[in-house]
Design an enzyme around this catalytic site. Structure first.
Site, mmCIF file in Angstrom:
data_model
loop_
_atom_site.group_PDB
_atom_site.id
_atom_site.type_symbol
_atom_site.label_atom_id
_atom_site.label_comp_id
_atom_site.label_asym_id
_atom_site.label_seq_id
_atom_site.Cartn_x
_atom_site.Cartn_y
_atom_site.Cartn_z
ATOM 1 N N LYS A 152 27.216 -33.300 16.711
ATOM 2 C CA LYS A 152 26.937 -33.969 17.981
ATOM 3 C C LYS A 152 28.258 -34.291 18.669
ATOM 4 C CE LYS A 152 24.784 -37.597 16.350
ATOM 5 N NZ LYS A 152 24.177 -38.939 16.122
ATOM 6 N N LYS A 206 17.751 -31.360 16.148
ATOM 7 C CA LYS A 206 17.326 -32.736 16.375
ATOM 8 C C LYS A 206 17.051 -32.982 17.857
ATOM 9 C CE LYS A 206 19.711 -35.925 14.361
ATOM 10 N NZ LYS A 206 20.930 -36.674 13.925
#
Length: 241
Positions: free
Chosen positions: A28, A86
């Site tokens: 991320k 995700k």
């Protein structure tokens, strides 16, 4: 046994996390938001570096929950070869339509992990809908990192109910959200599949700062130590039953 998820944003951070023997790498970009997406070029480079040694997950960004937007982002990230994708279920938008659209991708074999935000007070009944749609797992996280850790947002009973509901539906489970070293003893007995860390692994606990090898090792060792202690205690208890 609960594993350690470490969020990384660069190839160098991924190398540090691999050296620390974390259980799953989560890709991320912290300075792009709660679940800021890393560019696909870097994601591909990290996937090649890992070479299947441990699972790799990646977020798709802080997106509006609209079916077309979310589906396109998931497909693009899936093409990088990550093991899990995700998706943050942010407040507002079309959750029902997004789940239906994402369910079509899950039916094609894409391993989807839903991220629910504890500080947004989500209706945890959504976990059943995620399971029916074919999601692989579900995590609890926090949006506002200034409010403290997940443990300060939801109490032990609420977290346990979430884990139990998800496991009953055979979903992978994870807990994250500004988790610190001191959260580990209280969360491990709930037996999530993963505990996720970012800020606790960084210099001065600042999630946008670089990872510190000593912090990685400390968190990794704490999980191992508390897990071993719990397993030993369970074995000793069984001896006297």
């Amino acid at each position: 046994m609960t594993g350690m998820l470490a969020s990384v944003s660069t190839l160098a951070e991924a190398q540090l996390a691999l050296k620390a023997k974390v259980d799953i790498l989560d890709l991320k970009q912290p300075d792009q938001g709660t679940l800021g997406a890393l560019d696909v070029k870097t994601v591909r480079e990290i996937v090649l570096l890992v070479d299947g040694r441990i699972p790799v997950s990646a977020t798709v960004g802080d997106l509006v929950m609209q079916p077309e937007i979310v589906t396109m982002a998931v497909q693009a990230m899936a093409d990088t070869g990550v093991d899990y994708i995700k998706i943050g279920f942010f407040p507002g938008g079309d959750w029902t339509g997004s789940i239906a659209s994402l369910g079509k991708l899950a039916a094609r074999g894409l391993p989807l992990i839903a991220v629910l935000f504890a500080d947004a007070e989500p209706d945890l009944a959504i976990v059943s809908a995620l399971a029916r749609a074919g999601f692989t797992g579900v995590m609890l996280d926090t949006m506002d990192k200034r409010r403290g850790s997940l443990s300060s947002v939801l109490d032990r009973e609420e977290l346990a109910a979430f884990i139990d509901a998800a496991k009953t539906l055979r979903l992978l489970t994870g807990l994250a959200g500004s988790l610190r070293l001191q959260d580990i003893p209280g969360l491990l007995p709930l037996q999530p599949d993963y505990l996720g860390f970012r800020g606790a692994l960084c210099r001065q606990h600042e999630r946008t700062a670089r990872l510190e090898p000593a912090a990685l090792d400390q968190i990794r060792q704490a999980i191992a130590n508390h897990s071993a202690h719990r397993d030993h205690h369970a074995q000793e208890t069984l001896r006297y039953l």
